[in-house]
Design a protein around this motif. Structure first.
Motif, PDB file in Angstrom:
ATOM      1  N   ILE A 180     -32.002 -15.958  -0.627  1.00  0.00           N
ATOM      2  CA  ILE A 180     -31.210 -15.612  -1.816  1.00  0.00           C
ATOM      3  C   ILE A 180     -30.050 -14.695  -1.434  1.00  0.00           C
ATOM      4  O   ILE A 180     -28.913 -14.875  -1.890  1.00  0.00           O
ATOM      5  CB  ILE A 180     -32.093 -14.932  -2.883  1.00  0.00           C
ATOM      6  N   ALA A 181     -30.319 -13.713  -0.564  1.00  0.00           N
ATOM      7  CA  ALA A 181     -29.273 -12.795  -0.121  1.00  0.00           C
ATOM      8  C   ALA A 181     -28.168 -13.533   0.631  1.00  0.00           C
ATOM      9  O   ALA A 181     -26.975 -13.233   0.459  1.00  0.00           O
ATOM     10  CB  ALA A 181     -29.877 -11.702   0.759  1.00  0.00           C
ATOM     11  N   VAL A 182     -28.542 -14.508   1.447  1.00  0.00           N
ATOM     12  CA  VAL A 182     -27.550 -15.297   2.177  1.00  0.00           C
ATOM     13  C   VAL A 182     -26.691 -16.105   1.205  1.00  0.00           C
ATOM     14  O   VAL A 182     -25.465 -16.206   1.373  1.00  0.00           O
ATOM     15  CB  VAL A 182     -28.239 -16.219   3.200  1.00  0.00           C
ATOM     16  N   ILE A 183     -27.313 -16.674   0.186  1.00  0.00           N
ATOM     17  CA  ILE A 183     -26.568 -17.452  -0.802  1.00  0.00           C
ATOM     18  C   ILE A 183     -25.582 -16.553  -1.548  1.00  0.00           C
ATOM     19  O   ILE A 183     -24.436 -16.947  -1.818  1.00  0.00           O
ATOM     20  CB  ILE A 183     -27.532 -18.148  -1.771  1.00  0.00           C
ATOM     21  N   ILE A 184     -26.002 -15.339  -1.893  1.00  0.00           N
ATOM     22  CA  ILE A 184     -25.087 -14.387  -2.529  1.00  0.00           C
ATOM     23  C   ILE A 184     -23.908 -14.100  -1.611  1.00  0.00           C
ATOM     24  O   ILE A 184     -22.751 -14.069  -2.049  1.00  0.00           O
ATOM     25  CB  ILE A 184     -25.826 -13.077  -2.882  1.00  0.00           C
ATOM     26  N   PHE A 185     -24.189 -13.898  -0.327  1.00  0.00           N
ATOM     27  CA  PHE A 185     -23.123 -13.638   0.643  1.00  0.00           C
ATOM     28  C   PHE A 185     -22.148 -14.810   0.711  1.00  0.00           C
ATOM     29  O   PHE A 185     -20.920 -14.617   0.777  1.00  0.00           O
ATOM     30  CB  PHE A 185     -23.727 -13.369   2.022  1.00  0.00           C
ATOM     31  N   HIS A 212     -43.886 -18.021  10.469  1.00  0.00           N
ATOM     32  CA  HIS A 212     -43.470 -19.079  11.386  1.00  0.00           C
ATOM     33  C   HIS A 212     -42.110 -19.627  10.957  1.00  0.00           C
ATOM     34  O   HIS A 212     -41.682 -19.439   9.820  1.00  0.00           O
ATOM     35  CB  HIS A 212     -44.507 -20.214  11.427  1.00  0.00           C
ATOM     36  N   PHE A 213     -41.455 -20.314  11.883  1.00  0.00           N
ATOM     37  CA  PHE A 213     -40.122 -20.873  11.654  1.00  0.00           C
ATOM     38  C   PHE A 213     -40.227 -22.120  10.765  1.00  0.00           C
ATOM     39  O   PHE A 213     -41.033 -23.003  11.025  1.00  0.00           O
ATOM     40  CB  PHE A 213     -39.474 -21.232  12.992  1.00  0.00           C
ATOM     41  N   VAL A 214     -39.378 -22.151   9.702  1.00  0.00           N
ATOM     42  CA  VAL A 214     -39.395 -23.300   8.786  1.00  0.00           C
ATOM     43  C   VAL A 214     -38.014 -23.916   8.624  1.00  0.00           C
ATOM     44  O   VAL A 214     -37.837 -24.852   7.845  1.00  0.00           O
ATOM     45  CB  VAL A 214     -39.940 -22.886   7.400  1.00  0.00           C
ATOM     46  N   GLY A 215     -37.012 -23.390   9.319  1.00  0.00           N
ATOM     47  CA  GLY A 215     -35.669 -23.946   9.206  1.00  0.00           C
ATOM     48  C   GLY A 215     -35.059 -23.689   7.832  1.00  0.00           C
ATOM     49  O   GLY A 215     -35.094 -22.566   7.319  1.00  0.00           O
ATOM     50  N   LEU A 216     -34.517 -24.737   7.243  1.00  0.00           N
ATOM     51  CA  LEU A 216     -33.850 -24.619   5.944  1.00  0.00           C
ATOM     52  C   LEU A 216     -34.801 -24.873   4.773  1.00  0.00           C
ATOM     53  O   LEU A 216     -34.335 -25.087   3.641  1.00  0.00           O
ATOM     54  CB  LEU A 216     -32.674 -25.605   5.878  1.00  0.00           C
ATOM     55  N   GLN A 217     -36.076 -24.836   5.027  1.00  0.00           N
ATOM     56  CA  GLN A 217     -37.048 -25.132   3.971  1.00  0.00           C
ATOM     57  C   GLN A 217     -36.961 -24.124   2.822  1.00  0.00           C
ATOM     58  O   GLN A 217     -37.126 -24.489   1.655  1.00  0.00           O
ATOM     59  CB  GLN A 217     -38.466 -25.134   4.554  1.00  0.00           C
ATOM     60  N   LEU A 264     -35.570 -22.974  -2.927  1.00  0.00           N
ATOM     61  CA  LEU A 264     -34.739 -22.318  -3.939  1.00  0.00           C
ATOM     62  C   LEU A 264     -33.990 -23.335  -4.789  1.00  0.00           C
ATOM     63  O   LEU A 264     -33.921 -23.210  -6.017  1.00  0.00           O
ATOM     64  CB  LEU A 264     -33.739 -21.378  -3.264  1.00  0.00           C
ATOM     65  N   PHE A 265     -33.425 -24.353  -4.150  1.00  0.00           N
ATOM     66  CA  PHE A 265     -32.630 -25.335  -4.888  1.00  0.00           C
ATOM     67  C   PHE A 265     -33.479 -26.167  -5.856  1.00  0.00           C
ATOM     68  O   PHE A 265     -32.934 -26.772  -6.790  1.00  0.00           O
ATOM     69  CB  PHE A 265     -31.892 -26.257  -3.909  1.00  0.00           C
ATOM     70  N   SER A 266     -34.774 -26.184  -5.641  1.00  0.00           N
ATOM     71  CA  SER A 266     -35.662 -26.888  -6.574  1.00  0.00           C
ATOM     72  C   SER A 266     -36.347 -25.933  -7.552  1.00  0.00           C
ATOM     73  O   SER A 266     -37.213 -26.351  -8.316  1.00  0.00           O
ATOM     74  CB  SER A 266     -36.726 -27.662  -5.788  1.00  0.00           C
ATOM     75  N   ASP A 267     -35.929 -24.664  -7.520  1.00  0.00           N
ATOM     76  CA  ASP A 267     -36.534 -23.638  -8.370  1.00  0.00           C
ATOM     77  C   ASP A 267     -35.655 -23.407  -9.593  1.00  0.00           C
ATOM     78  O   ASP A 267     -34.491 -23.011  -9.478  1.00  0.00           O
ATOM     79  CB  ASP A 267     -36.691 -22.341  -7.573  1.00  0.00           C
ATOM     80  N   SER A 268     -36.185 -23.644 -10.772  1.00  0.00           N
ATOM     81  CA  SER A 268     -35.414 -23.469 -12.009  1.00  0.00           C
ATOM     82  C   SER A 268     -35.031 -22.008 -12.235  1.00  0.00           C
ATOM     83  O   SER A 268     -33.982 -21.710 -12.815  1.00  0.00           O
ATOM     84  CB  SER A 268     -36.213 -23.994 -13.207  1.00  0.00           C
TER      85      SER A 268
END
Length: 307
Positions: free
Chosen positions: A282-287, A63-68, A73-77
């Motif tokens: 993660i792939a988008v962030i790398i891009f 299902h669609f979650v937007g930017l969740q 990821l940003f809260s993942d150490s």
């Protein structure tokens, strides 16, 4: 009659120019469509997947979650650890490759007996496929029968065999050394092309003025090599930030995720955990990182050329 001809000629010229522009677009269209199909569509589709909760083992819960996913990821150490590993690997390896590549390029630019042989020998590491190079260094670093341990034992630098790839404090350094050995010749090749375009008359004039080798390097060689250096940095920075195969073969991201980069983290998330939502994020962030680096270097290159 002459005035009428002068008035009508610009109209004919503009029509001719318009037809040339249209022809240009038609000729470029096939290549543009290939780029859209091969490059743009996967990027857009990856961004789309990053907005969904999507695990292949749970297809009914997609299902669609937007930017969740990005918030997760940003809260993942582990994500931040992989990011720091990637940045550290990129900065250190590219800096060492630039320095070593410059030294190699200066040596290859000299004229002496056996120049061709020296140039060929220096380029051998770059010609070896990355996977083969990684396997070779994995055997060299082996803690039981590795050549490195044997050499260091014989010269008395270590008293027992070391697990270079099994120790978090040395695994990243070992991977960086292998990468520098592999890709420094590529940097040297680019810099050598720039060195050969510098006129020898400049060095002769500098000698007449009493400038030594060091002064010639900083006053002539380095300023004239700036565009080539920036081009080399663009290629190597973008490639190093996306590093996957070398580290994956040597350490797999271990031990304890100490060598895990963003590319390896994305691979594990996508193809081991089958989490296409987080993996695509993660792939988008790398891009995005690669895009920012490319824009930064291109602007520096434009400024340098305009000067």
């Amino acid at each position: 009659m002459i005035e009428q001809k002068n008035l009508t000629s610009p109209t004919k010229q503009s029509k001719f120019q318009l037809s040339e522009a249209t022809l240009g677009y038609i000729l470029v269209a096939p290549a543009l469509l290939c780029i859209i199909a091969i490059a743009l569509y996967p990027v857009l589709n990856t961004f789309k997947l990053s907005l969904y909760y999507m695990k292949l083992q749970l297809p009914g819960l997609t299902h669609f979650v937007g930017l969740q996913n990005y918030g997760t990821l940003f809260s993942d150490s582990r994500f931040w650890s992989a990011t720091l590993n990637t940045v550290f690997f990129t900065v250190v390896s590219v800096a060492l490759e630039l320095v070593l590549g410059m030294v190699m390029a200066l040596l290859m630019n000299k004229k002496f007996k056996g120049t061709g042989l020296v140039r060929a020998a220096m380029l051998i590491p770059w010609a070896i496929p990355t996977v083969i190079s990684a396997l070779m260094w994995k055997f060299i670093y082996n803690d039981q029968f590795g050549v490195l341990n044997d050499i260091l034992m014989k010269i008395g630098l270590i008293s027992s065999y070391k697990a270079w790839l099994g120790n978090p404090s040395s695994a990243m350094s070992a991977a960086i050394f292998a990468d520098v050995w592999k890709t420094a010749p590529f940097m040297a090749l680019l810099l050598l092309a720039g060195l050969q375009n510098i006129s020898h008359d400049l060095y002769e004039a500098a000698k007449v003025d009493g400038a030594g080798s060091i002064r010639q390097f900083f006053s002539i060689t380095l300023p004239l090599l700036k565009p080539i250096i920036l081009v080399a940095l663009i290629f190597r920075t973008l490639d190093a930030f996306r590093v996957f195969d070398l580290i994956f073969v040597m350490t797999g991201g271990g031990p304890g995720n100490s060598t895990e980069t963003l590319s390896i983290y994305a691979y594990k998330t996508l193809f081991r955990n089958l989490d296409f939502g987080i993996g695509s994020a993660i792939a988008v962030i790398i891009f995005i990182f690669v895009f920012i680096f490319a824009i930064f270097y291109i602007k520096l290159l434009d400024k340098n050329i305009l000067k």
